[in-house]
Design a protein around this motif. Structure first.
Motif, mmCIF file in Angstrom:
data_model
loop_
_atom_site.group_PDB
_atom_site.id
_atom_site.type_symbol
_atom_site.label_atom_id
_atom_site.label_comp_id
_atom_site.label_asym_id
_atom_site.label_seq_id
_atom_site.Cartn_x
_atom_site.Cartn_y
_atom_site.Cartn_z
ATOM 1 N N ARG A 261 0.833 -1.205 0.000
ATOM 2 C CA ARG A 261 0.000 0.000 0.000
ATOM 3 C C ARG A 261 0.860 1.245 0.000
ATOM 4 N NH1 ARG A 261 -5.387 -1.351 2.038
ATOM 5 N NH2 ARG A 261 -6.367 0.576 1.386
ATOM 6 N N MET B 57 0.415 2.408 -3.629
ATOM 7 C CA MET B 57 -0.984 2.806 -3.689
ATOM 8 C C MET B 57 -1.282 4.083 -2.936
ATOM 9 S SD MET B 57 -2.209 -1.084 -3.105
ATOM 10 C CE MET B 57 -3.943 -0.773 -2.852
ATOM 11 N N GLY C 166 0.669 -5.365 -15.233
ATOM 12 C CA GLY C 166 -0.293 -6.453 -15.111
ATOM 13 C C GLY C 166 -0.290 -7.067 -13.730
ATOM 14 N N HIS D 272 0.823 -5.593 -10.950
ATOM 15 C CA HIS D 272 0.367 -4.582 -10.002
ATOM 16 C C HIS D 272 -1.152 -4.477 -9.980
ATOM 17 C CE1 HIS D 272 -0.182 -0.803 -7.891
ATOM 18 N NE2 HIS D 272 -0.871 -0.363 -8.916
ATOM 19 N N GLY D 273 -1.770 -4.601 -11.119
ATOM 20 C CA GLY D 273 -3.227 -4.492 -11.177
ATOM 21 C C GLY D 273 -3.899 -5.511 -10.286
ATOM 22 N N LEU D 274 -3.464 -6.743 -10.380
ATOM 23 C CA LEU D 274 -4.095 -7.786 -9.560
ATOM 24 C C LEU D 274 -3.817 -7.555 -8.080
ATOM 25 C CD1 LEU D 274 -5.783 -10.352 -9.556
ATOM 26 C CD2 LEU D 274 -3.649 -11.659 -9.592
ATOM 27 N N SER E 190 -2.913 -4.840 -6.432
ATOM 28 C CA SER E 190 -3.504 -3.644 -5.843
ATOM 29 C C SER E 190 -5.012 -3.783 -5.686
ATOM 30 C CB SER E 190 -3.170 -2.414 -6.686
ATOM 31 O OG SER E 190 -3.772 -2.499 -7.957
ATOM 32 N N LEU E 191 -5.668 -4.422 -6.643
ATOM 33 C CA LEU E 191 -7.117 -4.590 -6.512
ATOM 34 C C LEU E 191 -7.463 -5.556 -5.388
ATOM 35 C CD1 LEU E 191 -8.559 -4.602 -10.139
ATOM 36 C CD2 LEU E 191 -8.876 -2.901 -8.354
ATOM 37 N N ALA F 94 -6.898 -3.504 -2.267
ATOM 38 C CA ALA F 94 -7.734 -2.320 -2.074
ATOM 39 C C ALA F 94 -9.218 -2.647 -2.006
ATOM 40 C CB ALA F 94 -7.472 -1.303 -3.187
ATOM 41 N N ARG F 95 -9.628 -3.702 -2.686
ATOM 42 C CA ARG F 95 -11.057 -4.024 -2.742
ATOM 43 C C ARG F 95 -11.307 -5.463 -2.313
ATOM 44 N NH1 ARG F 95 -11.078 0.698 -2.651
ATOM 45 N NH2 ARG F 95 -11.571 2.145 -4.326
ATOM 46 N N PRO F 96 -10.976 -5.788 -1.086
ATOM 47 C CA PRO F 96 -11.111 -7.185 -0.640
ATOM 48 C C PRO F 96 -12.560 -7.650 -0.605
ATOM 49 C CG PRO F 96 -10.622 -5.748 1.213
ATOM 50 C CD PRO F 96 -10.491 -4.913 -0.027
ATOM 51 N N GLU F 97 -13.506 -6.706 -0.529
ATOM 52 C CA GLU F 97 -14.914 -7.082 -0.431
ATOM 53 C C GLU F 97 -15.537 -7.400 -1.784
ATOM 54 O OE1 GLU F 97 -16.422 -7.344 2.416
ATOM 55 O OE2 GLU F 97 -14.906 -6.458 3.726
ATOM 56 N N PHE F 98 -14.808 -7.084 -2.853
ATOM 57 C CA PHE F 98 -15.364 -7.371 -4.178
ATOM 58 C C PHE F 98 -15.539 -8.889 -4.326
ATOM 59 C CE2 PHE F 98 -15.213 -8.038 -8.774
ATOM 60 C CZ PHE F 98 -16.077 -7.054 -9.214
ATOM 61 N N PRO F 99 -16.601 -9.329 -5.017
ATOM 62 C CA PRO F 99 -16.841 -10.772 -5.160
ATOM 63 C C PRO F 99 -15.853 -11.433 -6.116
ATOM 64 C CG PRO F 99 -18.497 -9.540 -6.377
ATOM 65 C CD PRO F 99 -17.698 -8.525 -5.595
ATOM 66 N N TRP F 100 -14.605 -11.498 -5.699
ATOM 67 C CA TRP F 100 -13.594 -12.157 -6.504
ATOM 68 C C TRP F 100 -13.859 -13.654 -6.566
ATOM 69 C CZ3 TRP F 100 -10.876 -8.663 -8.930
ATOM 70 C CH2 TRP F 100 -10.601 -7.448 -8.323
#
Lengths: 210, 210
Positions: free
Chosen positions: A114, A118, A174, A176-178, A180-181, A184-190
């Motif tokens: 982070r 980030m 590529g 970094h995108g994975l 960082s997401l 940053a967004r652990p609640e997203f329905p991955w």
DNA sequence: CACCACAATCTATCACTGATAACTTATCAC
DNA sequence: GTGATAAGTTATCAGTGATAGATTGTGGTG
């Protein structure tokens, strides 16, 4: 010019530079838990067991603490990548392992990641953006190491593109995108994390290598 | 229950909901320029031509302004992707165009993109992390649209993986990595931007399609 | 030992932040 | 007019990062 005898009075309590480490430990824990901007210097001071103004004997600003942690994070990353590079023959499977070193670093040190990648630019747009700030220099070093790894696959004739730097920057982005997401967004329905990471790395490998 | 005659007194100056838009315009400009945390409510108020407490007649908190801008950013992204989807046959070239829609969106709306994807979680970890917050819902909608696009290439038998959602998440992460780094670290010695974007998209296409 | 220099730390305070409370003003329905 | 109400104001709150100045304690020197 007088001849000053070497001095080092008052070592008690914080034992000199240990204080500095205690502060950084406290800051890293809190930054990662709540985010840099959400942590107050008073919280850091309390966690470190000192008064709030005492922080400023060791760091000029709160951002300087973040910057130091950032530099250290890059150092760990470089160390990891360097270690993964020894006795390393360029094969597709080893390429995927190398990419995973980066992702594992991010997943295991989300606090540091982070801070390193980030953080929003500050009020004056300084921090990492400053071309010659210490974090930026450390970042360039880490990228140089990443380039060396990619370069091995290039000289082995395995990369799809001729330009090593372009390939390395695209790959880094590529990865970094994975990372960082996911941070940053652990609640997203991955989808299941290991599945996603494996698929992402495989995708980058297929895209970057012949 | 009384029968309240419709009321709308005092429209002057801010003309009702136009005030709200003025505030959002000011906030978006400042957020993008300096970062959300570096902008004060007093700056937003001054830019909008009102006093600072007047903001709180339209938004409960400063973060709510950011959340609203975030939702709008997602809406623009969905609109762009939707427009790019019409009369769209699944070919590798069209795939690259679709990916470029996303990157172009980020490059053309860096302020909005920052707010949507690059905001650190707040003091209590709320904002986007909250499972049912409006920004999160909007984000899921945008991702659903992205999945539909990827799905077209899947039913055409062009994707390398069987799972559309896994492919879509890996691709989104790959795109986000480039966009967020270009926005967050503009001072980094990137290769020529168009070259990098083209290489990145080509890499993702090679990795995701057969 | 007494004494002092000085580093380390503390208390007190500054300007500024996000947010709230209480007051004022302007517009409408009647 | 007159009351009700929306919209905006000034004044103020607790908390922030940072600074100034007083205070404490240690080690070296006489």
């Amino acid at each position: 010019m007088k001849t000053p005898t070497t001095r080092s009075p008052r070592k008690a309590k914080g034992q000199g530079s240990e204080r500095r480490e205690e502060i950084l430990d406290a800051a890293l824990a809190l930054f990662g838990e709540k985010g840099v901007h959400a942590v107050s210097t008073r919280q850091i001071a309390e966690q470190a067991g000192i008064s709030q103004p005492a922080l400023y004997a060791y760091f000029a600003t709160k951002d300087d603490m973040a910057a130091e942690l950032c530099v250290r994070a890059f150092a760990i990353l470089v160390e990891r990548m360097c270690a993964a590079r020894t006795n390393h023959v360029p094969t597709p499977a080893n390429f995927e392992r190398a990419m995973r070193v980066y992702i594992d670093f991010g997943m295991e040190h989300p606090n540091a990641y982070r801070v390193a990648f980030m953080i929003e630019k500050g009020p004056n747009g300084e921090f990492l953006d400053k071309t010659n700030s210490r974090p930026m220099i450390a970042g360039k070093e880490a990228f140089a190491m990443f380039c060396e790894i990619v370069g091995e696959y290039h000289v082995a004739g395995l990369t799809a593109l001729d330009d090593v730097v372009v390939t390395a920057q695209a790959l880094w982005a590529g990865l970094h995108g994975l990372v960082s997401l996911l941070i940053a967004r652990p609640e997203f329905p991955w989808v299941e994390r290991e599945t996603l990471i494996a698929a992402h790395i495989a995708m980058l490998r297929r895209g970057a290598l012949k």
